[in-house]
Design an enzyme around this catalytic site. Sequence first.
Site, PDB file in Angstrom:
ATOM      1  N   ASP A 226       0.833  -1.200   0.000  1.00  0.00           N
ATOM      2  CA  ASP A 226       0.000   0.000   0.000  1.00  0.00           C
ATOM      3  C   ASP A 226       0.874   1.259   0.000  1.00  0.00           C
ATOM      4  O   ASP A 226       2.103   1.180   0.027  1.00  0.00           O
ATOM      5  CB  ASP A 226      -0.916  -0.062   1.241  1.00  0.00           C
ATOM      6  CG  ASP A 226      -2.309   0.488   0.955  1.00  0.00           C
ATOM      7  OD1 ASP A 226      -2.440   1.349   0.072  1.00  0.00           O
ATOM      8  OD2 ASP A 226      -3.254   0.072   1.646  1.00  0.00           O
ATOM      9  N   GLY A 263      -3.471   4.468  -8.299  1.00  0.00           N
ATOM     10  CA  GLY A 263      -3.505   5.000  -9.661  1.00  0.00           C
ATOM     11  C   GLY A 263      -3.085   6.447  -9.802  1.00  0.00           C
ATOM     12  O   GLY A 263      -3.036   6.970 -10.918  1.00  0.00           O
ATOM     13  N   ASP A 284     -10.316   3.326  -3.218  1.00  0.00           N
ATOM     14  CA  ASP A 284     -11.032   2.158  -2.702  1.00  0.00           C
ATOM     15  C   ASP A 284     -12.477   2.112  -3.196  1.00  0.00           C
ATOM     16  O   ASP A 284     -13.157   3.138  -3.273  1.00  0.00           O
ATOM     17  CB  ASP A 284     -11.056   2.186  -1.164  1.00  0.00           C
ATOM     18  CG  ASP A 284      -9.669   2.012  -0.574  1.00  0.00           C
ATOM     19  OD1 ASP A 284      -8.688   1.993  -1.339  1.00  0.00           O
ATOM     20  OD2 ASP A 284      -9.577   1.909   0.661  1.00  0.00           O
TER      21      ASP A 284
HETATM   22  C1  GLA Z   1      -6.036   1.313   1.653  1.00  0.00           C
HETATM   23  C2  GLA Z   1      -6.220   0.297   0.522  1.00  0.00           C
HETATM   24  C3  GLA Z   1      -7.327  -0.677   0.906  1.00  0.00           C
HETATM   25  C4  GLA Z   1      -6.969  -1.377   2.210  1.00  0.00           C
HETATM   26  C5  GLA Z   1      -6.696  -0.349   3.303  1.00  0.00           C
HETATM   27  C6  GLA Z   1      -6.115  -0.989   4.549  1.00  0.00           C
HETATM   28  O1  GLA Z   1      -7.153   2.130   1.797  1.00  0.00           O
HETATM   29  O2  GLA Z   1      -6.516   0.939  -0.683  1.00  0.00           O
HETATM   30  O3  GLA Z   1      -7.533  -1.627  -0.130  1.00  0.00           O
HETATM   31  O4  GLA Z   1      -5.842  -2.189   2.005  1.00  0.00           O
HETATM   32  O5  GLA Z   1      -5.775   0.630   2.880  1.00  0.00           O
HETATM   33  O6  GLA Z   1      -5.914  -0.068   5.569  1.00  0.00           O
END
Ligand code: GLA
Length: 486
Positions: A226, A263, A284
């Site tokens: 991440d 992205g 997300d």
């Molecule tokens: C980000 C990612 C999610 C998830 C959370 C976890 O928002 O984009 O898919 O992994 O972190 O905290």
Amino acid sequence: MSDSTRPEIIRYDPFAGPPRINGARRIGIRPGTELIHAMAGTGSRPITWTVEGLPATLAVDAAGIVRGHAPQTPGTHEMRVRASNTEGSTDAVVQLHVGSTLALTPPMGWNSWNVYADAVDAETILRSARAIVDTGMRDLGYQYVNIDDHWHAPERNPDGTPAADPRAFPDGIGALADQLHAAGLKLGIYSDAAEKTCGNCFGGLAHERIDAETYAAWGVDYLKYDYCHAPRDAATAIERYGAMGDALAHSGRSIVYSACEWGGRRPWTWAPEAGAALWRTTWDIFDTFGAGRLGVKGIARRNLGLGRHAGPGHWNDPDMLLVGNHGRGRATGTLRAPFSGNWRPKLWSFRGLTDVEAHTHVTLWAMMAAPLLASHDLSESDPYDLALLTNPEVVAIDQDPLGHQARVVEQSRHGWILEKRLAGGGVAVSLTNMGRRPRTLSITGERLGLRGDEEVFDAWTHEVQRSHPRITAHLPAHGSALLVIH
Ligand code: GLA
């Protein structure tokens, strides 16, 4: 949560009739690394398997699980696979590519985030893994069981190695991986290219080597990396993702690398070189169809424009599937500020997708050759939701070995028509009614390069029709048709 008629997909039972071989037809593995691969097949049970042409370093058991180590020399091996049951038998060639490219078809499996968010532990992961086997999802090719954020102990070990939360994972991650591997499944884990993860656990920055080595020693097969708490510029992202990619490539294990910087820094232009097999293309996903950039439609729209960057070993990732959550997912049912984590004030609640919308969600993800990562409580899947995830024809479109992401043939406010080229010369076509009223969408066979006398096969209902000068679908609001033409 259904406010509309269920699309007629439930009539098709994948676990009846003669055997059918599903899942990836091309498997990538690094030389000399461990392979655990469950052959995937549906039809009436039990199915027995034989595999010929295996390199001497690999063996298969009667359940169709191939185990061992890849040969040390790069090259392609053709595994001749036969699945048999009381109603017949069928053959397929599954290629094993020993080299540096993994994920030759989009990864399939499950991830803990959408449904459990920070409430994750070994018991939950094992329950989900058991459900993948018991529901038959593994027989469609779902194989990764991925732990997202919050698996971590408050601190690393004194020697710098990563440590799991001892209360949530009392036997450690390695023991969990062993149990998953015994069932022919694979384990995924999560970290972040900064000092902390999105959920404020310890991140991977400056610990890439020790983390990759530890993950490999635990038997981890997939890493989602991440980008919370990291600088905004692209150069830093390229460097940080490259450092972890390099560490994974030297870890002695085939670990699929998933970049998750949403992205913002055009990862499709640099993530493959950083070693990533897939990269998130959007923010997300939340459990809604519309809602601008947050729902299925907005996410799909953005991902669709990136088709030319997708192919075997490098995939656009429009985030996980919402199917089965019905607005109840801990991460996807509510929008909080900032978007990740569960401890922030709630800004918005989502009611979830209708049955028709969930059907469209899976249709679009299959057409876009997206990773198919379910992320709901698998031990309580509604039969309809399970049918959405376990339709062999639909999964085969996603997993098609050509690795083509659908291109847009027509896109208006009311309707999207997409076309995905398939190995062997066929095409898959989806028609989606994006409007709020029922609508008929159609396209001429000519625009799809058809002669007009081909057989058109409905991937969801498995009905066959002859193609006409026009291909027509009567669709409810937000509904889709998915057709295959050979
Ligand atoms: C980000 C990612 C999610 C998830 C959370 C976890 O928002 O984009 O898919 O992994 O972190 O905290």
